[in-house]
Design a protein around this motif. Structure first.
Motif, PDB file in Angstrom:
ATOM      1  N   ARG A   1       0.722  -1.132   0.014  1.00 35.04           N
ATOM      2  CA  ARG A   1       0.213   0.090  -0.098  1.00 35.04           C
ATOM      3  C   ARG A   1       0.989   1.320   0.052  1.00 35.04           C
ATOM      4  NH1 ARG A   1      -3.351   3.605  -0.716  1.00 35.04           N
ATOM      5  NH2 ARG A   1      -5.140   4.035   0.809  1.00 35.04           N
ATOM      6  N   ALA A   2       0.491   2.302  -0.591  1.00 35.09           N
ATOM      7  CA  ALA A   2       1.147   3.523  -0.673  1.00 35.09           C
ATOM      8  C   ALA A   2      -0.042   4.496  -0.328  1.00 35.09           C
ATOM      9  CB  ALA A   2       1.801   3.906  -2.147  1.00 35.09           C
ATOM     10  N   THR A   3       0.319   5.351   0.712  1.00 38.50           N
ATOM     11  CA  THR A   3      -0.904   6.020   1.115  1.00 38.50           C
ATOM     12  C   THR A   3      -0.879   7.383   0.461  1.00 38.50           C
ATOM     13  OG1 THR A   3       0.367   6.865   2.827  1.00 38.50           O
ATOM     14  CG2 THR A   3      -1.076   4.864   3.416  1.00 38.50           C
ATOM     15  N   ARG A   4       0.198   7.705  -0.041  1.00 43.79           N
ATOM     16  CA  ARG A   4       0.079   9.154  -0.760  1.00 43.79           C
ATOM     17  C   ARG A   4       0.870   9.013  -2.344  1.00 43.79           C
ATOM     18  NH1 ARG A   4       3.293  13.358   3.390  1.00 43.79           N
ATOM     19  NH2 ARG A   4       1.445  14.101   4.393  1.00 43.79           N
ATOM     20  N   ALA A   5       1.774   8.388  -2.701  1.00 35.92           N
ATOM     21  CA  ALA A   5       2.258   8.327  -3.985  1.00 35.92           C
ATOM     22  C   ALA A   5       2.858   6.984  -4.512  1.00 35.92           C
ATOM     23  CB  ALA A   5       3.041   9.362  -4.365  1.00 35.92           C
ATOM     24  N   VAL A   6       2.837   6.782  -5.732  1.00 37.37           N
ATOM     25  CA  VAL A   6       3.585   5.587  -6.304  1.00 37.37           C
ATOM     26  C   VAL A   6       4.514   6.204  -7.422  1.00 37.37           C
ATOM     27  CG1 VAL A   6       4.019   3.482  -7.813  1.00 37.37           C
ATOM     28  CG2 VAL A   6       1.906   3.747  -5.780  1.00 37.37           C
ATOM     29  N   LEU A   7       5.944   6.176  -7.216  1.00 32.23           N
ATOM     30  CA  LEU A   7       6.755   6.657  -8.193  1.00 32.23           C
ATOM     31  C   LEU A   7       7.432   5.508  -9.143  1.00 32.23           C
ATOM     32  CD1 LEU A   7       6.719   8.592  -5.730  1.00 32.23           C
ATOM     33  CD2 LEU A   7       8.667   9.786  -6.971  1.00 32.23           C
ATOM     34  N   ALA A   8       7.257   5.642 -10.518  1.00 33.56           N
ATOM     35  CA  ALA A   8       7.959   4.516 -11.277  1.00 33.56           C
ATOM     36  C   ALA A   8       9.013   4.981 -12.008  1.00 33.56           C
ATOM     37  CB  ALA A   8       6.765   4.235 -12.124  1.00 33.56           C
ATOM     38  N   ASP A   9      10.212   4.217 -11.600  1.00 34.42           N
ATOM     39  CA  ASP A   9      11.565   4.430 -12.167  1.00 34.42           C
ATOM     40  C   ASP A   9      11.597   3.489 -13.352  1.00 34.42           C
ATOM     41  OD1 ASP A   9      14.141   4.790 -13.428  1.00 34.42           O
ATOM     42  OD2 ASP A   9      15.159   4.653 -11.470  1.00 34.42           O
ATOM     43  N   VAL A  10      10.681   3.574 -14.281  1.00 31.50           N
ATOM     44  CA  VAL A  10      10.295   2.485 -15.130  1.00 31.50           C
ATOM     45  C   VAL A  10      10.152   2.919 -16.503  1.00 31.50           C
ATOM     46  CG1 VAL A  10       8.401   0.882 -16.004  1.00 31.50           C
ATOM     47  CG2 VAL A  10       9.093   1.080 -13.463  1.00 31.50           C
ATOM     48  N   ALA A  11      10.806   2.568 -17.616  1.00 32.33           N
ATOM     49  CA  ALA A  11      10.474   2.886 -18.953  1.00 32.33           C
ATOM     50  C   ALA A  11       9.218   3.058 -19.417  1.00 32.33           C
ATOM     51  CB  ALA A  11      11.283   2.162 -19.916  1.00 32.33           C
ATOM     52  N   ALA A  12       8.492   4.194 -19.931  1.00 35.56           N
ATOM     53  CA  ALA A  12       7.502   4.446 -20.338  1.00 35.56           C
ATOM     54  C   ALA A  12       6.474   3.388 -20.907  1.00 35.56           C
ATOM     55  CB  ALA A  12       7.278   5.904 -21.005  1.00 35.56           C
ATOM     56  N   PRO A  13       7.282   2.569 -21.799  1.00 34.02           N
ATOM     57  CA  PRO A  13       6.395   1.427 -22.485  1.00 34.02           C
ATOM     58  C   PRO A  13       6.114   0.343 -21.568  1.00 34.02           C
ATOM     59  CG  PRO A  13       8.141   2.362 -24.101  1.00 34.02           C
ATOM     60  CD  PRO A  13       8.326   2.948 -22.801  1.00 34.02           C
ATOM     61  N   LEU A  14       6.838   0.149 -20.459  1.00 33.74           N
ATOM     62  CA  LEU A  14       6.631  -0.760 -19.455  1.00 33.74           C
ATOM     63  C   LEU A  14       5.577  -0.413 -18.343  1.00 33.74           C
ATOM     64  CD1 LEU A  14       9.317  -1.821 -20.812  1.00 33.74           C
ATOM     65  CD2 LEU A  14      10.164  -2.462 -18.349  1.00 33.74           C
ATOM     66  N   LEU A  15       5.634   0.766 -18.332  1.00 31.88           N
ATOM     67  CA  LEU A  15       4.455   1.244 -17.231  1.00 31.88           C
ATOM     68  C   LEU A  15       3.093   1.532 -17.956  1.00 31.88           C
ATOM     69  CD1 LEU A  15       4.100   2.744 -14.653  1.00 31.88           C
ATOM     70  CD2 LEU A  15       4.451   4.815 -15.523  1.00 31.88           C
ATOM     71  N   TYR A  16       3.199   2.216 -19.130  1.00 35.96           N
ATOM     72  CA  TYR A  16       1.606   2.157 -19.517  1.00 35.96           C
ATOM     73  C   TYR A  16       1.368   1.360 -20.679  1.00 35.96           C
ATOM     74  CZ  TYR A  16       2.640   6.999 -18.351  1.00 35.96           C
ATOM     75  OH  TYR A  16       3.034   8.449 -17.612  1.00 35.96           O
ATOM     76  N   GLY A  17       0.225   0.457 -20.106  1.00 34.87           N
ATOM     77  CA  GLY A  17      -0.142  -0.642 -20.910  1.00 34.87           C
ATOM     78  C   GLY A  17       0.755  -2.065 -20.168  1.00 34.87           C
ATOM     79  N   GLY A  18       1.394  -1.737 -19.243  1.00 34.40           N
ATOM     80  CA  GLY A  18       2.359  -2.924 -18.625  1.00 34.40           C
ATOM     81  C   GLY A  18       2.047  -2.851 -17.193  1.00 34.40           C
ATOM     82  N   LEU A  19       2.521  -1.908 -16.286  1.00 36.83           N
ATOM     83  CA  LEU A  19       2.169  -2.127 -14.997  1.00 36.83           C
ATOM     84  C   LEU A  19       0.833  -1.406 -14.731  1.00 36.83           C
ATOM     85  CD1 LEU A  19       5.601  -0.977 -13.231  1.00 36.83           C
ATOM     86  CD2 LEU A  19       4.842  -3.404 -13.783  1.00 36.83           C
ATOM     87  N   VAL A  20       0.515  -0.570 -15.454  1.00 34.96           N
ATOM     88  CA  VAL A  20      -0.800   0.047 -15.506  1.00 34.96           C
ATOM     89  C   VAL A  20      -1.645  -0.347 -16.670  1.00 34.96           C
ATOM     90  CG1 VAL A  20      -2.356   2.141 -15.345  1.00 34.96           C
ATOM     91  CG2 VAL A  20      -0.160   2.064 -14.189  1.00 34.96           C
ATOM     92  N   GLY A  21      -2.632  -1.052 -16.743  1.00 36.79           N
ATOM     93  CA  GLY A  21      -3.625  -1.625 -17.779  1.00 36.79           C
ATOM     94  C   GLY A  21      -4.084  -0.272 -18.433  1.00 36.79           C
ATOM     95  N   TRP A  22      -4.395  -0.557 -19.879  1.00 35.29           N
ATOM     96  CA  TRP A  22      -4.912   0.360 -20.749  1.00 35.29           C
ATOM     97  C   TRP A  22      -6.245   0.808 -20.039  1.00 35.29           C
ATOM     98  CZ3 TRP A  22      -1.504   2.894 -23.111  1.00 35.29           C
ATOM     99  CH2 TRP A  22      -0.439   2.024 -23.936  1.00 35.29           C
ATOM    100  N   GLN A  23      -7.094  -0.223 -19.545  1.00 39.72           N
ATOM    101  CA  GLN A  23      -8.371   0.134 -19.021  1.00 39.72           C
ATOM    102  C   GLN A  23      -8.465   1.372 -18.076  1.00 39.72           C
ATOM    103  OE1 GLN A  23      -6.754  -2.530 -17.958  1.00 39.72           O
ATOM    104  NE2 GLN A  23      -6.857  -3.022 -15.963  1.00 39.72           N
ATOM    105  N   ASP A  24      -7.204   1.531 -17.500  1.00 40.99           N
ATOM    106  CA  ASP A  24      -7.101   2.761 -16.572  1.00 40.99           C
ATOM    107  C   ASP A  24      -6.452   3.935 -17.002  1.00 40.99           C
ATOM    108  OD1 ASP A  24      -8.138   1.717 -14.151  1.00 40.99           O
ATOM    109  OD2 ASP A  24      -6.453   0.333 -13.962  1.00 40.99           O
ATOM    110  N   LEU A  25      -6.254   3.899 -18.362  1.00 36.50           N
ATOM    111  CA  LEU A  25      -5.533   5.066 -19.073  1.00 36.50           C
ATOM    112  C   LEU A  25      -6.308   5.593 -20.199  1.00 36.50           C
ATOM    113  CD1 LEU A  25      -1.859   3.339 -19.140  1.00 36.50           C
ATOM    114  CD2 LEU A  25      -2.546   5.299 -17.714  1.00 36.50           C
TER     115      LEU A  25
END
Length: 537
Positions: free
Chosen positions: A274-298
């Motif tokens: 759980r993150a009560t304030r923020a999640v910060l992703a040191d992750v390449a954009a193509p691995l974050l968007y559509g990867g760690l975060v599904g397209w249904q949430d974008l």
């Protein structure tokens, strides 16, 4: 549970975690690999007596970046070491352009190429004296640089206004040919631009080449004493001294999103964090968007934009354990920590054209590091720990050389490309091959074994060319760390200002999280969202 979860313990992730911990937040960093560092790690994998840097090694931006300097890592065990000279570019005729630690010495060396080129170099140094600090502040802070814009504009006006801007936005080849008569200055500047994926003819390449050269002239291009991993170790020690935690071997499988807000993450083992304030992703954009975060949430527009995301070039690297110093035909190259390998400007243009057309270059432009020259602790006295890397296409269509490399990177292709680098060195340093005690080859697919963000060794988190910088990084919008998911921030090199071990992407993401968590953030969040939708509907 923590107030902030940082995904990835690369330098940007660790800088972000440190900034949040300094603000009193409870921070946990989750790293997939068994050790932290991402591309900033070292080992003895080539030879037990030699320390090799796994990916990156020399850190001009690390010593120049306000974000890194503010952390005071020297108080946590980091020691910077410098070679006698910063950079060298030896040429086939025996001449060598050398970036010395002293600007007058650099200028004297360039005068040997053409009388007057030394004064041209000093003129560029004076331009840096005027523009350097405000430019670094503007480039390495969140975009748009509200606080830094006025000082930069004032400095630029004093330095020449639009004429200076026009020069710095020109291609490195054009800029070099306008400023210098001989080849020494131009090859140093174009070589700096080629640390990105900018060809000598790419608009804006002059700025990158001049920036790296001037940072080297003022700060040097140092290494971390004992190995690149010591820079990571200092970041971790500092974080832990402030109560932060780093958990390795804990890959994140997804970001948990509810009602448009990031609530934390779920690890590959199924553990929710759980993150009560923020999640910060040191992750390449193509691995974050559509990867760690599904397209249904974008938003759907983001998916279309990511389809057009451009990676930078792939990388091929060889580490060597050498039984003696490299026997350079040009003595100046022996004193430099970093050496650029290319016969000259036209060869660099040919190399870039071959990359652009999907061909493995026949005459690779290579960046070579003499680690023991910079830091004697890297190998036994009288020996050298060295590496060289070059770029190859992300998708190989053909081989411009004689070896029929197809991009499958099997044992034959790895050996053939390593021989191409070795031969380039042998031509400039006859007898080099006889010094090789051991070697390690890292072909493009192997980089992701060290860091999942390094797609085929794409070191900059996406192209550095202008169409994917500033408000276009990683997609058209504000060029900021905020994402379409509230409470989720992009902290990797895919965010502004891009690649390089400067920590600015992580620091910018952390400051964005702090700003949105403040009372004023209740107004900031919808305002930025509306502006982003206006710029990129």
């Amino acid at each position: 549970m923590a107030e902030a979860v940082v995904i990835g313990a690369g330098p940007n992730g660790l800088v972000a975690a440190n900034v949040l911990a300094d603000a009193g937040w409870d921070v946990v960093v989750l790293e997939a690999q068994p050790e932290p560092g991402g591309a900033v790690r070292s080992d003895r994998g080539v030879h037990p007596d030699y320390v090799s840097d796994v990916c990156s090694a020399f850190y001009p931006l690390g010593v120049a970046s306000p974000a890194m300097r503010a952390l005071g890592l020297e108080r946590h065990g980091l020691r910077w070491r410098h070679a006698p000279a910063v950079l060298a570019h030896p040429l086939p005729d025996g001449r060598c352009a050398v970036l010395e630690r002293d600007r007058d010495a650099t200028a004297a060396g360039l005068d040997a190429f053409a009388q007057g080129d030394g004064e041209a170099w000093l003129r560029l140094c004076r331009l840096w004296d005027e523009l350097g600090d405000p430019l670094l502040h503007a480039l390495l802070t969140p975009f748009p640089p509200v606080r830094g814009a006025l000082p930069l504009a004032a400095a630029a006006r004093r330095a020449g206004g639009l004429r200076v801007l026009r020069s710095l936005l020109s291609p490195a080849r054009t800029f070099g040919e306008h400023e210098f008569t001989g080849p020494g200055g131009p090859v140093m500047l174009a070589g700096g631009a080629l640390h990105t994926d900018m060809a000598p003819e790419t608009a804006g390449g002059a700025l990158f080449g001049w920036l790296l050269a001037m940072i080297g002239q003022r700060y040097g291009w140092p290494v971390a004493e004992g190995g690149a991993g010591e820079l990571t170790a200092a970041l971790v020690r500092r974080l832990e001294s402030r109560g932060g935690r780093v958990r390795c071997g804990a890959p994140v499988a997804s970001v948990v999103v509810r009602g448009g807000r990031a609530l934390g993450v779920r690890t590959a083992s199924g553990e929710p964090v759980r993150a009560t304030r923020a999640v910060l992703a040191d992750v390449a954009a193509p691995l974050l968007y559509g990867g760690l975060v599904g397209w249904q949430d974008l938003p759907g527009t983001l998916r279309a934009d990511m389809d057009r995301f451009d990676w930078d070039h792939a990388t091929f690297k060889v580490d060597w354990a050498l039984s003696g110093p490299i026997p350079w035909a040009s003595p100046g190259a022996a004193r430099a920590g970093t050496v650029h390998l290319s016969p000259g400007m036209d060869a660099m243009s040919d190399y870039s054209a071959q990359l652009a057309t999907g061909r493995v270059p026949a005459e690779p432009f290579a960046i070579l590091g003499q680690l023991t020259t910079a830091d004697p602790s890297r190998s036994p006295a009288g020996t050298e720990s060295a590496w060289a890397y070059t770029h190859v296409p992300q998708r190989v269509k053909a081989d411009a050389g004689p070896d029929g490399i197809t991009g499958i990177w099997d044992e034959r292709e790895r050996a053939a490309m390593a021989a191409r680098l070795k031969d380039a060195l042998e031509r400039l340093a006859p007898g080099f091959r006889s010094l090789i005690a051991d070697r390690r080859i890292t072909a493009p697919p192997a980089f992701r074994e060290h860091d999942a963000n390094l797609r085929n060794g794409a070191l900059n988190g996406g192209t550095a060319m202008l169409h994917q910088q500033l408000v276009f990084r990683p997609v058209p919008g504000l060029g900021r760390a905020e994402t379409p998911v509230a409470g989720l921030y992009l902290a990797s090199a895919s965010a502004h200002p891009g690649g390089g071990v400067h920590g600015a992407c992580g620091a910018n993401a952390a400051r964005a999280a702090l700003a949105h968590a403040s009372p004023a953030g209740r107004l900031l969040t919808p305002a930025l969202g509306a502006l982003g939708r206006l710029l990129a509907p």
